[in-house]
Motif scaffolding. Sequence first.
Motif, PDB file in Angstrom:
ATOM      1  N   PRO A 244      18.906  24.207  -4.885  1.00 33.53           N
ATOM      2  CA  PRO A 244      19.079  25.320  -5.829  1.00 33.53           C
ATOM      3  C   PRO A 244      20.014  26.383  -5.250  1.00 33.53           C
ATOM      4  O   PRO A 244      20.119  26.553  -4.037  1.00 33.53           O
ATOM      5  CB  PRO A 244      17.669  25.885  -5.988  1.00 33.53           C
ATOM      6  CG  PRO A 244      16.751  25.002  -5.241  1.00 33.53           C
ATOM      7  CD  PRO A 244      17.556  24.098  -4.394  1.00 33.53           C
ATOM      8  N   ALA A 245      20.692  27.095  -6.129  1.00 36.16           N
ATOM      9  CA  ALA A 245      21.594  28.172  -5.695  1.00 36.16           C
ATOM     10  C   ALA A 245      20.827  29.263  -4.958  1.00 36.16           C
ATOM     11  O   ALA A 245      21.380  29.949  -4.104  1.00 36.16           O
ATOM     12  CB  ALA A 245      22.320  28.754  -6.893  1.00 36.16           C
ATOM     13  N   SER A 246      19.554  29.388  -5.275  1.00 33.66           N
ATOM     14  CA  SER A 246      18.758  30.431  -4.629  1.00 33.66           C
ATOM     15  C   SER A 246      18.580  30.177  -3.134  1.00 33.66           C
ATOM     16  O   SER A 246      18.301  31.103  -2.382  1.00 33.66           O
ATOM     17  CB  SER A 246      17.393  30.546  -5.302  1.00 33.66           C
ATOM     18  OG  SER A 246      16.644  29.364  -5.112  1.00 33.66           O
ATOM     19  N   PHE A 247      18.749  28.919  -2.678  1.00 32.23           N
ATOM     20  CA  PHE A 247      18.626  28.633  -1.248  1.00 32.23           C
ATOM     21  C   PHE A 247      19.636  29.440  -0.451  1.00 32.23           C
ATOM     22  O   PHE A 247      19.310  30.000   0.586  1.00 32.23           O
ATOM     23  CB  PHE A 247      18.828  27.147  -0.971  1.00 32.23           C
ATOM     24  CG  PHE A 247      17.586  26.311  -1.131  1.00 32.23           C
ATOM     25  CD1 PHE A 247      16.500  26.752  -1.866  1.00 32.23           C
ATOM     26  CD2 PHE A 247      17.509  25.076  -0.539  1.00 32.23           C
ATOM     27  CE1 PHE A 247      15.366  25.987  -2.011  1.00 32.23           C
ATOM     28  CE2 PHE A 247      16.379  24.297  -0.676  1.00 32.23           C
ATOM     29  CZ  PHE A 247      15.307  24.748  -1.412  1.00 32.23           C
ATOM     30  N   PHE A 248      20.863  29.497  -0.937  1.00 34.04           N
ATOM     31  CA  PHE A 248      21.895  30.221  -0.214  1.00 34.04           C
ATOM     32  C   PHE A 248      21.685  31.729  -0.331  1.00 34.04           C
ATOM     33  O   PHE A 248      21.881  32.458   0.638  1.00 34.04           O
ATOM     34  CB  PHE A 248      23.285  29.818  -0.715  1.00 34.04           C
ATOM     35  CG  PHE A 248      23.695  28.459  -0.250  1.00 34.04           C
ATOM     36  CD1 PHE A 248      24.349  28.300   0.968  1.00 34.04           C
ATOM     37  CD2 PHE A 248      23.420  27.333  -1.000  1.00 34.04           C
ATOM     38  CE1 PHE A 248      24.714  27.045   1.423  1.00 34.04           C
ATOM     39  CE2 PHE A 248      23.788  26.074  -0.559  1.00 34.04           C
ATOM     40  CZ  PHE A 248      24.438  25.928   0.653  1.00 34.04           C
ATOM     41  N   GLU A 249      21.267  32.198  -1.488  1.00 35.28           N
ATOM     42  CA  GLU A 249      21.015  33.632  -1.669  1.00 35.28           C
ATOM     43  C   GLU A 249      19.822  34.087  -0.826  1.00 35.28           C
ATOM     44  O   GLU A 249      19.889  35.117  -0.152  1.00 35.28           O
ATOM     45  CB  GLU A 249      20.788  33.938  -3.139  1.00 35.28           C
ATOM     46  CG  GLU A 249      22.008  33.708  -3.997  1.00 35.28           C
ATOM     47  CD  GLU A 249      21.697  33.691  -5.480  1.00 35.28           C
ATOM     48  OE1 GLU A 249      20.534  33.939  -5.859  1.00 35.28           O
ATOM     49  OE2 GLU A 249      22.618  33.418  -6.262  1.00 35.28           O
ATOM     50  N   GLU A 250      18.737  33.335  -0.893  1.00 32.35           N
ATOM     51  CA  GLU A 250      17.556  33.675  -0.096  1.00 32.35           C
ATOM     52  C   GLU A 250      17.824  33.491   1.389  1.00 32.35           C
ATOM     53  O   GLU A 250      17.314  34.242   2.224  1.00 32.35           O
ATOM     54  CB  GLU A 250      16.351  32.832  -0.530  1.00 32.35           C
ATOM     55  CG  GLU A 250      15.830  33.171  -1.905  1.00 32.35           C
ATOM     56  CD  GLU A 250      15.339  34.597  -2.006  1.00 32.35           C
ATOM     57  OE1 GLU A 250      14.654  35.088  -1.086  1.00 32.35           O
ATOM     58  OE2 GLU A 250      15.654  35.250  -3.024  1.00 32.35           O
ATOM     59  N   GLY A 251      18.622  32.489   1.729  1.00 30.19           N
ATOM     60  CA  GLY A 251      18.997  32.277   3.129  1.00 30.19           C
ATOM     61  C   GLY A 251      19.788  33.454   3.679  1.00 30.19           C
ATOM     62  O   GLY A 251      19.608  33.864   4.822  1.00 30.19           O
ATOM     63  N   ALA A 252      20.671  34.019   2.858  1.00 25.08           N
ATOM     64  CA  ALA A 252      21.439  35.196   3.286  1.00 25.08           C
ATOM     65  C   ALA A 252      20.512  36.386   3.518  1.00 25.08           C
ATOM     66  O   ALA A 252      20.697  37.151   4.473  1.00 25.08           O
ATOM     67  CB  ALA A 252      22.499  35.530   2.238  1.00 25.08           C
ATOM     68  N   LYS A 253      19.487  36.530   2.661  1.00 31.61           N
ATOM     69  CA  LYS A 253      18.511  37.609   2.861  1.00 31.61           C
ATOM     70  C   LYS A 253      17.721  37.388   4.151  1.00 31.61           C
ATOM     71  O   LYS A 253      17.484  38.334   4.916  1.00 31.61           O
ATOM     72  CB  LYS A 253      17.563  37.692   1.670  1.00 31.61           C
ATOM     73  CG  LYS A 253      18.197  38.198   0.408  1.00 31.61           C
ATOM     74  CD  LYS A 253      17.207  38.196  -0.734  1.00 31.61           C
ATOM     75  CE  LYS A 253      17.854  38.575  -2.049  1.00 31.61           C
ATOM     76  NZ  LYS A 253      16.923  38.473  -3.178  1.00 31.61           N
TER      77      LYS A 253
END
Length: 186
Positions: A104-113
């Motif tokens: 999911p795209a959220s993996f990269f967004e949450e990973g950045a957080k």
Amino acid sequence: MKSPWIPIFYNKENNTPYFYHFQNYKVVEGSYSTQGSLVTILSGVVGVVLYSLLKSYLLTLSTVFLVFLSSASGLAISVILIFIVDKIISKNFQGHQVSLDQIPASFFEEGAKQFNKQLRIVFILLLLALICSCLLYLSNGELIVFFITTLSWILPAFVLAFPRPVKRRKMYTLYKRNQLPIENGE
């Protein structure tokens, strides 16, 4: 560090880390083993025993030299540990490739957080290391404060090395620009 694996995201729900391979352009799901609380209890016991044995010993070197020696030895130990752990990880890494539809795209967004949170932790650890160095400078050369300062300089370098900050920041930037090459897993 020679390992090409860059952490993307750690999924807390199923205890699964995801990594990106910068040379093969693939995303891999890894696995962690959890440690029992026995290690935590033993480290606390060892810390109390060391404190009781070393609290009355004094080093007769100048305090400036002690601060420098403690900081330098802590950083040297962390560099050695980083290379040893990196070598072990590169030889023993187990994981399987993940297809694009499972990412999911959220993996990269949450990973950045998560990455930004790790950088804040490193900053706090650096502040604690500086405070310990000041305490060592103000102490009379107490051996226990010397060891605590050495350990406090090991932690920030060790914690900063494994998130791979330069490559990880580059990976997140390329992902935001839709320029991160990812091969589809079979």
